[in-house]
Design a protein around this motif. Structure first.
Motif, PDB file in Angstrom:
ATOM      1  N   LEU A 166       0.834  -1.203   0.000  1.00  0.00           N
ATOM      2  CA  LEU A 166       0.000   0.000   0.000  1.00  0.00           C
ATOM      3  C   LEU A 166       0.869   1.254   0.000  1.00  0.00           C
ATOM      4  O   LEU A 166       0.611   2.199  -0.745  1.00  0.00           O
ATOM      5  CB  LEU A 166      -0.925  -0.001   1.214  1.00  0.00           C
ATOM      6  N   ASP A 167       1.906   1.268   0.841  1.00  0.00           N
ATOM      7  CA  ASP A 167       2.808   2.422   0.868  1.00  0.00           C
ATOM      8  C   ASP A 167       3.491   2.620  -0.476  1.00  0.00           C
ATOM      9  O   ASP A 167       3.671   3.748  -0.934  1.00  0.00           O
ATOM     10  CB  ASP A 167       3.862   2.274   1.971  1.00  0.00           C
ATOM     11  N   GLY A 168       3.875   1.522  -1.120  1.00  0.00           N
ATOM     12  CA  GLY A 168       4.484   1.601  -2.434  1.00  0.00           C
ATOM     13  C   GLY A 168       3.526   2.180  -3.455  1.00  0.00           C
ATOM     14  O   GLY A 168       3.914   3.007  -4.291  1.00  0.00           O
ATOM     15  N   CYS A 169       2.268   1.774  -3.398  1.00  0.00           N
ATOM     16  CA  CYS A 169       1.252   2.313  -4.310  1.00  0.00           C
ATOM     17  C   CYS A 169       1.126   3.820  -4.143  1.00  0.00           C
ATOM     18  O   CYS A 169       1.132   4.566  -5.120  1.00  0.00           O
ATOM     19  CB  CYS A 169      -0.109   1.672  -4.027  1.00  0.00           C
ATOM     20  N   VAL A 170       1.015   4.254  -2.902  1.00  0.00           N
ATOM     21  CA  VAL A 170       0.847   5.684  -2.632  1.00  0.00           C
ATOM     22  C   VAL A 170       2.057   6.466  -3.133  1.00  0.00           C
ATOM     23  O   VAL A 170       1.910   7.486  -3.812  1.00  0.00           O
ATOM     24  CB  VAL A 170       0.593   5.937  -1.128  1.00  0.00           C
ATOM     25  N   GLY A 171       3.256   6.001  -2.833  1.00  0.00           N
ATOM     26  CA  GLY A 171       4.464   6.690  -3.272  1.00  0.00           C
ATOM     27  C   GLY A 171       4.574   6.753  -4.787  1.00  0.00           C
ATOM     28  O   GLY A 171       4.895   7.803  -5.355  1.00  0.00           O
TER      29      GLY A 171
END
Length: 88
Positions: free
Chosen positions: A69-74
């Motif tokens: 999820l953090d990777g998606c947001v970044g």
């Protein structure tokens, strides 16, 4: 878009692909595919959903950037800010 807005958008798309997912139980740093048990078609539908909702085309070479999820947001934040997709 803020990080929170992007996270909500990502979770909304994820919920469309896997409605049984409880967003409260997801670890934003852990593999989405393992947490949610997404198969390759589900993941492809997730990527298509992100394009539909946010207008961001994600080349197949960039799929690893969407692993968490953090990777998606970044990744989405950078792309929406005008950064080109990373090259090979």
């Amino acid at each position: 878009m803020t990080d929170n807005e992007l996270m909500r958008a990502v979770l909304a798309v994820l919920h469309e692909v896997a409605p049984e997912v409880d967003a409260e139980t997801l670890d934003p740093r852990a593999s989405l595919r393992e947490q949610v048990d997404l198969d390759s078609m589900d993941f492809l539908n997730f990527v298509i959903g992100l394009k539909t909702r946010l207008g961001v085309v994600v080349p197949e070479a960039d799929y690893p950037a969407l692993a968490t999820l953090d990777g998606c947001v970044g990744y989405l934040k950078a792309r929406l800010a005008g950064a080109p997709a990373p090259g090979p």
